[in-house]
Design an enzyme around this catalytic site. Structure first.
Site: not given
Ligand code: NAD
Length: 245
Positions: A152
């Site tokens: 990650y």
């Molecule tokens: N939530 C956190 O704490 C956090 C912190 C820092 C960064 N991020 C980053 O933010 C982004 C979003 O995170 P989130 O919390 O919304 O996650 P989440 O799991 O709620 O949402 C991710 C979405 O991506 C979709 N997805 C997964 N694989 C896919 C693919 N191959 N093609 C298309 N869609 C796909 C999933 O179905 C889901 O709807 C990610 O890149 C994550 O690394 C999140």
């Protein structure tokens, strides 16, 4: 202040915890959002809640599917103005020495390769109008690393590098490409973490709490706006004070 021109926006992972509030903010500003998600039903259901939005089943790890979906959005909705890459996954929480290679490849494919595919396809379209705003969702883990999450952290550091590089290259065009580096945010993704890991990332935040999805969406929506004209290739922290550089 002039009202912003209504644009067509793609939000990958747009049915997810950060993607959906971002799509909702862009819609509230008058943009028309294409919600991409690997879960087609969730994409449709999310789009149904937002006026002018359309849901698309897209696996962003498939470069050809990304290119085809980008063309489809342009043909369905009009010239592309905004891309937000929010699809991502934490991957396995494992020690460095035993980190599983299949987990490494999964994370790199989704968190890094797919961001390249989406940005390339979007830039091809945006160059036609000489206007575009791209926001990649990286992570504070990409700047600082997190123990037991090597894939990650490495994938997010690479997204930061990709964004900086593309930003410099495209700086003389009308395209701006930036990324955000959130600390832990209260979304479904947090359920992918062990309770210990969740406690660890929360303890790292000086504000002593997890971020809210809307706090990230607010920053993303500004970076996706016309006002974001003199920022490119930059990293914007949304970390409750965790980021130190
Ligand atoms: N939530 C956190 O704490 C956090 C912190 C820092 C960064 N991020 C980053 O933010 C982004 C979003 O995170 P989130 O919390 O919304 O996650 P989440 O799991 O709620 O949402 C991710 C979405 O991506 C979709 N997805 C997964 N694989 C896919 C693919 N191959 N093609 C298309 N869609 C796909 C999933 O179905 C889901 O709807 C990610 O890149 C994550 O690394 C999140």
């Amino acid at each position: 202040m002039e009202k912003e021109t209504s644009r067509v926006a793609i939000v990958t992972g747009g049915a997810g915890g950060l993607g959906f509030p971002t799509a909702a903010r862009l819609t509230a500003k008058g943009h028309r959002v294409a919600i991409w998600d690997v879960n087609g039903e969730r994409a449709e259901a999310a789009a149904a809640q937002l006026p002018g939005a359309k849901g698309y089943l897209v696996d962003v790890t498939d470069a050809e599917a990304v290119e085809a979906a980008t063309m489809k959005v342009v043909s369905d909705m009009g010239p592309l103005g905004i891309l937000v890459t929010a699809a991502g996954h934490n991957g396995p929480i494992e020690t460095f020495v035993d980190y599983p290679l299949d987990g490494w490849r999964f994370v790199m494919s989704l968190n890094l390769d797919a961001v390249l595919y989406c940005c390339q396809s979007a830039v091809r379209q945006m160059l036609k109008t000489d206007y575009g705003r791209i926001v990649n969702i990286a992570s504070i883990a990409g700047k600082e690393g997190n123990p037991n999450a090597v894939a990650y952290a490495a994938s997010k550091a690479a997204v930061i590098g990709l964004t900086k590089s593309a930003g410099k290259e495209l700086a003389t065009t009308g395209i701006r490409i930036n990324c955000v580096a959130p600390a832990a945010i209260e979304t479904e993704m947090m359920n992918q973490l062990t309770p210990e890991f969740r406690a660890f990332v929360t303890a790292k935040i000086p504000m002593g709490r997890l971020g809210k999805a809307d706090e990230v969406a607010a920053m993303v929506s500004w970076l996706a706006s016309e006002e974001c004209s003199f920022c490119t290739g930059a990293v914007f922290d949304v970390s409750g004070g965790r980021a130190t550089y």
